[in-house]
Design an enzyme around this catalytic site. Structure first.
Site, short mmCIF file in Angstrom:
data_model
loop_
_atom_site.label_atom_id
_atom_site.label_comp_id
_atom_site.label_asym_id
_atom_site.label_seq_id
_atom_site.Cartn_x
_atom_site.Cartn_y
_atom_site.Cartn_z
N MET A 95 -35.43 -66.94 46.24
CA MET A 95 -36.42 -66.39 47.16
C MET A 95 -36.75 -64.97 46.76
O MET A 95 -35.86 -64.17 46.52
CB MET A 95 -35.89 -66.44 48.59
CG MET A 95 -36.93 -66.13 49.64
SD MET A 95 -38.24 -67.35 49.69
CE MET A 95 -37.32 -68.81 50.18
N CYS A 96 -38.01 -64.66 46.66
CA CYS A 96 -38.45 -63.35 46.20
C CYS A 96 -38.20 -62.27 47.25
O CYS A 96 -37.85 -62.55 48.39
CB CYS A 96 -39.93 -63.40 45.84
SG CYS A 96 -40.38 -64.76 44.74
#
Length: 257
Positions: free
Chosen positions: A1-2
């Site tokens: 997840m960024c």
């Protein structure tokens, strides 16, 4: 997840929130505190966009740096970031969704003139779930996507409306609602700036806000221990600029649930 962040305010070095803060974007890339089911290490590249400090004349078109290298390994960016001063920036680190390419062009920020954009999350059921939404775009927009990724498609949907002169608040809200309806269980944390204002959505992931009379900073996680950080509620949109911010719900009684 960024992970991502955006800042507007008095000129700062690019490295200040991205590399140097106690819980900077670089620190978040390998030691996040709130991933909500996503991956832990953002190893698939990063990007930063900023505006030349034009002696108070206001931001012009954005500049950008993107690479597929992890942010902690890029000495060239660290040297650049320490010398560049800017009144506004948007930066992101990436943990690529399985099956999506790991290339510089797949990394945020996406740029168009003064606009910088990032997506933190994923579109569930990609790509079939949003094929109908993609079909509503001009063919040239689809043929010129930065990369064959969900984030690049979200940017194309947002960019088309911005180019038409639509209000950014309505644009982000409409895109999130339409994608969430087509692809339930998606994580749709969008971040947008024109160098003067920040727009962002919190949809199934963390987002925090710090605003004072001079600056505004929106980030996946607070970059320091300053007491004025406020968590943005899930399923909400925030609009922030120095000295002002507001949040509004993305759900209505007839909306997506």
């Amino acid at each position: 997840m960024c992970r991502h962040l955006a800042y507007v305010g008095p000129p700062v070095t690019l490295s200040s929130p991205v590399l140097d803060a106690p819980h900077s974007l670089r620190h978040q890339s390998y030691a996040p505190t709130d991933m909500r089911g996503g991956g832990t290490v953002n190893v698939d590249g990063f990007g930063a966009g900023w505006y030349p400090d034009a002696d108070g004349a206001g931001p012009g078109d954005a500049l950008r740096y993107r690479t597929a290298s992890p942010i902690w390994s890029d000495a060239s960016f660290a040297a650049l970031a320490a010398t560049v001063r800017t009144p506004a920036l948007l930066a992101a680190v990436r943990s690529a969704t399985t099956g999506m390419p790991v290339t510089p062009s797949a990394n945020a920020p996406f740029v168009d003139g003064p606009w910088l954009f990032s997506h933190n999350g994923r579109v569930s059921g990609w790509p079939g779930s949003v094929a109908d939404l993609a079909g509503g775009l001009p063919v040239t927009d689809l043929l010129t996507l930065d990369a064959p990724t969900d984030a690049a498609l979200l940017w194309a949907l947002v960019r088309r409306r911005l180019r038409a002169g639509d209000d950014p608040t309505a644009v982000l809200a409409d895109v999130v609602r339409s994608v969430a309806a087509a692809a339930p269980e998606s994580r749709l944390n969008l971040l947008l700036t024109d160098g003067a204002t920040i727009w962002a959505t919190a949809w199934s992931h963390a987002l925090s806000l710090r605003v004072d009379g001079e600056s505004a900073l929106v980030a996946s996680e607070p970059v320091d221990q300053h007491p004025s950080w406020t968590e943005v509620p899930d399923r909400h949109l925030v609009v922030a600029r120095p000295g002002h911010h507001r949040t509004e719900p993305l759900l209505t009684t007839t909306g997506v649930r």
